[in-house]
Each structure stands twice: as C-alpha cells, then as structure tokens.
Write an enzyme that holds these catalytic residues in place. Structure first.
Site, PDB file in Angstrom:
ATOM      1  N   LEU A 180       0.826  -1.202   0.000  1.00  0.00           N
ATOM      2  CA  LEU A 180       0.000   0.000   0.000  1.00  0.00           C
ATOM      3  C   LEU A 180       0.869   1.265   0.000  1.00  0.00           C
ATOM      4  O   LEU A 180       1.873   1.332   0.711  1.00  0.00           O
ATOM      5  CB  LEU A 180      -0.905   0.028   1.240  1.00  0.00           C
ATOM      6  CG  LEU A 180      -1.968  -1.071   1.325  1.00  0.00           C
ATOM      7  CD1 LEU A 180      -2.728  -0.950   2.641  1.00  0.00           C
ATOM      8  CD2 LEU A 180      -2.930  -0.982   0.143  1.00  0.00           C
TER       9      LEU A 180
ATOM     10  N   LYS B 240       5.412   0.357  13.049  1.00  0.00           N
ATOM     11  CA  LYS B 240       4.804   1.019  11.888  1.00  0.00           C
ATOM     12  C   LYS B 240       4.313   2.412  12.235  1.00  0.00           C
ATOM     13  O   LYS B 240       4.508   3.370  11.474  1.00  0.00           O
ATOM     14  CB  LYS B 240       3.664   0.157  11.343  1.00  0.00           C
ATOM     15  CG  LYS B 240       4.137  -1.159  10.742  1.00  0.00           C
ATOM     16  CD  LYS B 240       2.966  -2.037  10.322  1.00  0.00           C
ATOM     17  CE  LYS B 240       3.460  -3.330   9.682  1.00  0.00           C
ATOM     18  NZ  LYS B 240       2.352  -4.219   9.272  1.00  0.00           N
TER      19      LYS B 240
END
Length: 815
Positions: free
Chosen positions: A614, A683
């Site tokens: 993504l 993340k």
C-alpha cells in the site's frame, strides 16, 4: 596513393597476416599503396624484457630470445612456400644473432641505456615487415621493402625522439621518386638520427610512421587497421555498450587518444591534419565494416554533443599550496620549469582563483622525480613557511568527456557531475580548456569502470538505464520479488526503458554475484553453489564490485543487515528496505539514515515497512511536500491481527487462527511481534517520524490484549500458552459481540500522542468494514479535516509485499 597501417594484433600470427595480405591485394588492384606494419603482437614487450633481464645479470634472457626466434620462424614456415623460405629464414636468423650479441653486451656490462633500448626495440618491426613483404611477393604481388629507419630522421633524444620533418620529408619524396612498385612494405616505429643511430618514435609509433609517409607523399588517405571497428564512444573492455563513432574531427581524435583511447597514437594526427588528409580506422577482422573517419570537421556535430569518453589510469595529483604564493608572479613558471627539466609530462592543471594553490596531474611513475624537483625548486619558500609541503595524492585516474559539440552548449558539466555524484564518485579535480572540447575529471582509480559506464549511460544510452539490484533474503517474499522481476523485465525494458539486472542474491549462508546479471530461471541452484559467507561478506562484495546505479534490497528482518545501510548510502548505493528494524531503531539512527540519503543523493525507500504494497508512506510524504499538515492518523496496520480477528469466532481456538495466519505468510517470522503489538508500534513510529516528529518507541503506549505468560519462552511455548488461555480470548470476543462491535487492533496518532491497542469498533466507524488481511490508514489533515483521506487494501502477504519492494526499486531509478 594510399597508406595502410596494420597493428600488432593484425599481424599477431600467420593466420592474421594472411588476412592482411588479402586486404593488401584488394587495395593494390586499385592504386599504389604504402603498407606500414607493427611488430608481431607482444614482440616489442618481449624484446624490452630481454634487455631488462640481461641488465639484471639474469641469463634467462636467452630463453626469451629463443621464443622470439621460434615465433618468427614458425610464421615464415606457415606463410611462405618451402621453396621460397630460405632467404627469409636466413634473415630472421641473422637478426636474432644481432639481438643476442647486443643482449650479451648488456648482460656483461649490466647496463641498459636508452640508446641501446631503442636499437633492441626496433627489431620487431624490422622482422615483421621483412616477413610480410616476402609473403606478399610470394603471392605474385609487386612489392618492395622500405627501410623506414633510414628515411625518418630524428634528434638523438633516445626513447622519445622528435622527428626532423625537413630531412624526413625530403628523404621520403626522393625515395618514392626513384622507386616504383604496386606495394611498399615499411616497418613502423623505427627511425634514426642524422648520423644513422637507431631511434624509435615511441610506443604506438607505427601509427605515426604511417602519418609521416602519408603527409610526405600527399597520399589520398591513411587507413589504420586494428582489431576494433573504429574508435568507440568508450573503451569496450570497460563499457560493454560502447558504440562505434562514425566520424570525428582531428581535434576530437587527438583529445580522445591523448586521454587513453588506444586505437590511434596521439602524434599521428598532426602530420595529416596540417594537410587535411582523411584518416580511417578499420578492422582487419571485419574489413567490410565502415569504421571511423577522422577529418577536418565531424559530420555528426549537429546530432551529437559529446563524441566520446576516455580515461588515463595511474595518475598522481601534486598540489603546491601556500599563502606566500598569492599575488607573487612566477610560481607557475618555476613549477613547470622544474618538471620540464626532469622531462615530466603535465597531463592536467588546475589553479585556485586566489592563487593560493596550483595542482598538476602527472603519471604515477614520475612522482618521485617530480617531488624531488619541486622540493628543490621551492626549498627556500618551504623553509620560510611561505609554501606548504607538497600534497601528493596517488591511485587516481582521469576520465575525460570529449566533443566539438560541447562548445557553447549549456548543461554538459552539470549533467556529467550529476551522473557521477548520483553514483557516489568523488571528483578530486576538474579541468576544462577554453575550446570547451574537453572536460577532464580526476577520480579514484577504483571508480574508473563505474564512472565510464555512468557517463556513457548519461550521454549515449538514451534507450535503457541499467539498474543493478542486490537482494538480501530470499525467503517467501524475496522469492516472490525475484519471480516478479523476471516476469516484468520485458515491460521495464520496452515501456520504462529500464534494464533491471539482479546482480546479487544472498541468504544467511551463501551469496552469488554476477556483473552481467544472474539468470533468474534457476537462481536457486546458483545460490546453492554460491560462495559460503555471511551477510557482511556479501555486503563487502557489493561495494567492491562498485556497479553503477546499484540498489541494495533488504528482504530480511535481521538486525545485522539493517546496520549496514549507512555504509551503502555513504557509497551512493540506494537502499530499499522491507526490514523495519532500521527505521524503528532509536531516532538518532533513523535521522542519520535520512541525512546520509540526502547528502550522498542515494535513495532510501521503505514503503513496505508500514503497509506492504500500500502507498502509505508515499502518500504521507506527498501530503507534507504539497504543504498539507497531518492532525491525526488512525489505522489498522497489522494484516496479521486483522486476519486473526476477522477469522476468530470461537469455533476454532485463537491459537489455531494465529497458526493459520502464519502458514499463509501473513505474520512476522516470530508471530509474537504481531500479537504483542510491537510490529504495529514500529509502523506507527515510522509514520510519526515521516510526519516530522521526534519520537522513540518508548513514547508509544501499547494496550496489549495478550496475557503476559503467552509472550515468554519459545514460539512453541507461545502457541501452547495461547491454547491454555483460550478462555481469555473468548471473553474478549464475547464482550465485543455483546456491544455489536468488532475487535480491531488500532494504531492512532493525535497531536503527538501515540497509542496502539485492541478496540471495539462499532458499525458506524470507518474501520468497521475491514476484512481479511486488509490494512487501512485514515489521514485527518488541514485539507481532509472531517472526511479523512483513506488508504485501504491488502496489508500482508508475500505477493503484495514483494510488489511494494519492486515499486520502490523502480522508484530509485527516477530519483
């Protein structure tokens, strides 16, 4: 009349000489020709080695003489019918006896003068020309042997003699007025003083001999026959994609030959240029190829700005510096006089505008003599501290960009320096003449091959850009990446004009590197048979190969691999990281990587650190770059946890669902990184840092849902403990179901506050409709204050992760 010159490779053996004779025969059918020949390939070096060996008192020089004699006798026997051999064999024997007598004298005296070296070195051309002349006559061609040594007159500077053109031209004109034949065979390289002592015209002097004959006879043209099809845009031994130059000017040819192009000897151009006689460079082994035409003006100037690239290795820079030089005339004069007195050639000069320093480039072999001469010339100023001690820099090379079309054409220097800079090639010195025909850069000798290819790609290869990829880690994701690269290569070549080569592959035990590219049909077998080594040795090998447009791809989760990124970036090697370790380490390390990437213009891309394939990081960076400001980020960033909570309904144990996620390739190698929330923390940390915030892992609150006992021990213990705590997971599910909610492990970042943890998500929430292993990120910004910018899609899996890495690799080629 035409003049033909055949080099050493063209007359290396009887088979090659027969090709030469065929060319001579075809030419002689049309006009009168003069043929100048070099010694058989390697013979001049053997003769000089003979001298040196004898001077060292080593009688093994005799065996070298025997080998020289054997080669020439074998050539005679293979070329000439046995009934016509005797006189030529006798001539070879006589010349070899002379060589042996001279070498015996050297051996006894243990002394080798330049005069003696000149005498010995010229025997190769005398032997080859006599043999070739006899072979031509044996094929019933009207041929005469010409004694170049008696016609070309030089001064007595043995080893570097200068031609007396008045005497030489008169001798040549007189000779050809009184001698007639269809073919004249002449030895190249050799000459003599006015008193008849043998001299030579320097290595490569056979070209010069041909040019001298051409100019003196006003021949229509001179053809230089060699083993390549003309002059090339670069040395094909260094640049595989080098192209033949169709035409170039005399000046371009002199520049290229001066800076290392070995096809033609630099002084060759001068005699023919004065009379505007064309020079052709032809290939003996492909005589029908067009080759290169050298003439007054290049016909390609309007089409080609840069004509070629050349290089000289083994250069030393000597810098004379000091405040005492400023405003004082005569320093440059004294410097060059000191070097000239030692017969040291200055190849390159640069001087600072403040007159505080002057730098010259010379051959590395001359550095001791140059240092001694300059120190002596400026001894007083150095003692008075007006001039600093000399700065000597060795192991350098010059790479020169040449072209008549460069004059008054803006942007050439910028394009050159940009190409070198992007590949981490440091330019130590620069010189450009007022003619703008040449830009010379001094670089490290180890960077020459890389520099030549980089520059050639920038100026000549408009079709394809070559990318050299080195992949560390070939597990599930790494293998998929290689599969995708193999499949997509035709598209990259045809649509994006990219030649992507996988030049290196490594796992934890072995590696393979192939500069020409690894065959992707069977890379697994090649790796099995690869070099046993750890990842550090693989990384060192990447740096040593020093290939242009290199990209290091980390498809591991290894801490050691992540620590190597600074080394790669400092060498201008792009880094594409799937590994999250580096960007989620302490902030200082992360910031250092970003600074190194910027300083050395080396892309550092890690899109897959957050959302597999993504475009999350890319979108975040685009928002910031375009002036938007991020107020809040809310996300589900673990494909593993989303898969688990979307599939856990109590019918199967929680541990079984986690095991299924691992088997399908959604988890980290250690699933506890996912289940414990650490992977999501990493993340979120990376997104916050990319947003410009200074944040450490300890600044993120982790509301873990896992019992502490499950996180201890081995991975097997982890699964066993989850089975024992199954009721805990059922209770979490039941509580969410009671409220009509779904369980989602959410990462949020709001006004500097970072939190990860399990949440109950109601049906009205943007995160509710998130299925399978999908990830989603909601960006609330100044431009998207109420309705967020949403990025949603598969956030785990080998294929999508590999595609994200692949996209980053392609992105490096555009930065």
């Amino acid at each position: 009349m035409e003049v033909l010159k055949f080099g050493g490779s063209s007359v290396a053996n009887a088979n090659n000489i027969q090709k030469v004779i065929n060319i001579i025969q075809q030419k002689a059918n049309k006009q009168q020709i003069i043929v100048v020949v070099s010694a058989l390939s390697g013979i001049t070096d053997m003769l000089l080695q003979c001298c040196k060996t004898a001077a060292n008192g080593d009688d093994s020089y005799k065996s070298i003489i025997q080998e020289i004699e054997r080669r020439h006798l074998d050539t005679v026997r293979l070329l000439i019918d046995v009934t016509q051999q005797s006189s030529v064999l006798s001539y070879v024997k006589k010349q070899m006896n002379d060589i042996e007598d001279v070498c015996n004298g050297i051996y006894l005296l243990k002394e080798l003068s330049l005069r003696t070296k000149d005498r010995i070195a010229g025997y190769g051309e005398l032997l080859s020309s006599t043999i070739i002349c006899a072979a031509v006559k044996a094929q019933h061609i009207d041929a005469n042997w010409v004694d170049s040594g008696s016609l070309i007159i030089t001064n007595d500077h043995f080893g570097n003699a200068a031609v007396n053109f008045d005497s030489t031209n008169k001798n040549i004109e007189t000779y050809f007025q009184h001698n007639q034949a269809k073919v004249f065979i002449a030895p190249g390289f050799v000459a003599s003083t006015s008193s008849g002592l043998p001299t030579t015209l320097g290595r490569g002097g056979s070209d010069y001999t041909a040019a001298i004959f051409t100019a003196a006879t006003n021949a229509a043209c001179v053809e230089i026959w060699t083993d390549v099809t003309g002059m090339m845009t670069a040395d094909p031994r260094l640049v595989p994609n080098a192209k033949t130059i169709a035409t170039l000017s005399y000046q371009e040819a002199m520049e290229l030959s001066h800076f290392g192009a070995k096809v033609i000897y630099p002084p060759t151009i001068q005699p023919v240029m004065n009379k505007q006689i064309s020079v052709y460079i032809k290939n003996t082994f492909a005589p029908n190829e067009t080759g290169t035409l050298i003439q007054q003006n290049s016909n390609t100037q309007s089409e080609t700005i840069v004509t070629g690239i050349s290089s000289i290795n083994a250069i030393t820079l000597i810098s004379l510096e000091g405040s005492g030089m400023v405003g004082i005339p005569g320093f440059s004069k004294r410097l060059f006089e000191a070097l000239a007195a030692e017969k040291i050639n200055v190849i390159l000069i640069t001087q600072s505008s403040s007159e505080h320093a002057i730098c010259v480039g010379i051959n590395e072999a001359d550095v001791l003599a140059a240092t001694k001469a300059i120190d002596a010339a400026f001894e007083i100023e150095m003692l008075q501290k007006k001039i600093d001690p000399l700065v000597i820099e060795n192991n350098l090379a010059i790479v020169a960009l040449v072209g008549d079309g460069m004059k008054n054409h803006t942007g050439i220097s910028g394009k050159l320096f940009n190409a070198l800079g992007k590949n981490g090639i440091n330019i130590r010195a620069i010189a450009q003449g007022s003619s703008e025909r040449n830009i010379s850069t001094v670089i490290q000798k180890t960077d020459v091959k890389k520099a030549m290819n980089v520059i050639h790609e920038a100026f000549f290869e408009t079709v394809l850009k070559e990318i050299n990829v080195f992949i560390a880690g070939v597990g599930n994701v790494g293998s998929k990446l290689i599969e995708q690269i193999k499949k997509q290569q035709p598209f990259l070549r045809d649509q994006l004009r990219i030649k992507l080569k996988v030049a290196g592959i490594a796992n934890s035990k072995k590696y393979i590197i192939n500069e020409d590219g690894i065959a992707l049909d069977d890379w697994q077998t090649a790796l099995i048979n690869g070099t046993p080594a750890d990842i550090n040795e693989f990384n060192n090998a990447i740096i040593q190969h020093n290939l242009r447009n290199s990209v290091f791809v980390d498809v591991t989760a290894n801490n050691t691999v992540a620590t190597t990124y600074p080394t790669f970036l400092a060498k201008a090697i792009a880094v594409v990281a799937c590994n999250k370790v580096a960007c989620s380490a302490d902030y200082a390390s992360y910031k250092n990587l970003k600074l190194l990437s910027k300083e050395y213009n080396a892309p550092f891309l890690f899109e897959t650190n957050v959302g597999a394939g993504l475009p999350i990081i890319g979108t975040l960076n685009d928002l910031i770059s375009s002036g938007d400001k991020i107020h809040k980020m809310e996300a589900v960033l673990s494909g593993t946890l989303n898969f688990v909570f979307n599939n856990y309904d109590g019918t199967k144990s929680f541990a079984a669902v986690v095991k299924q996620a691992q088997l399908e390739g959604y988890t980290e190698p250690d699933p506890r990184l996912d289940l414990g929330g650490k992977d999501v923390m990493r993340k979120l940390l990376i997104l916050a840092r990319e947003n410009g915030d200074t944040i450490e892992m300890d600044d993120i609150a982790n509301h873990s849902f896992m019992p502490a006992a499950c996180m201890e021990g081995t991975v097997d213990d982890f699964y066993n403990s989850m089975e024992q705590h199954e009721q805990h997971f059922k209770n979490l599910l039941a509580e969410a179901n009671t409220q009509g909610c779904k369980l989602k492990f959410v990462a949020s970042y709001n006004q500097g506050k970072a939190i990860v943890g399990l949440q109950h998500i109601n049906p009205q929430h943007n995160l509710y409709h998130l299925y399978g292993k999908d990830n989603v990120v909601l960006f609330y910004t100044e431009r998207y204050p109420v309705q967020p910018l949403v990025i949603k899609g598969a956030g785990a899996g080998a294929d999508v992760t590999a595609s994200g890495i692949f996209a980053d690799i392609i992105r490096t080629s555009k930065l």
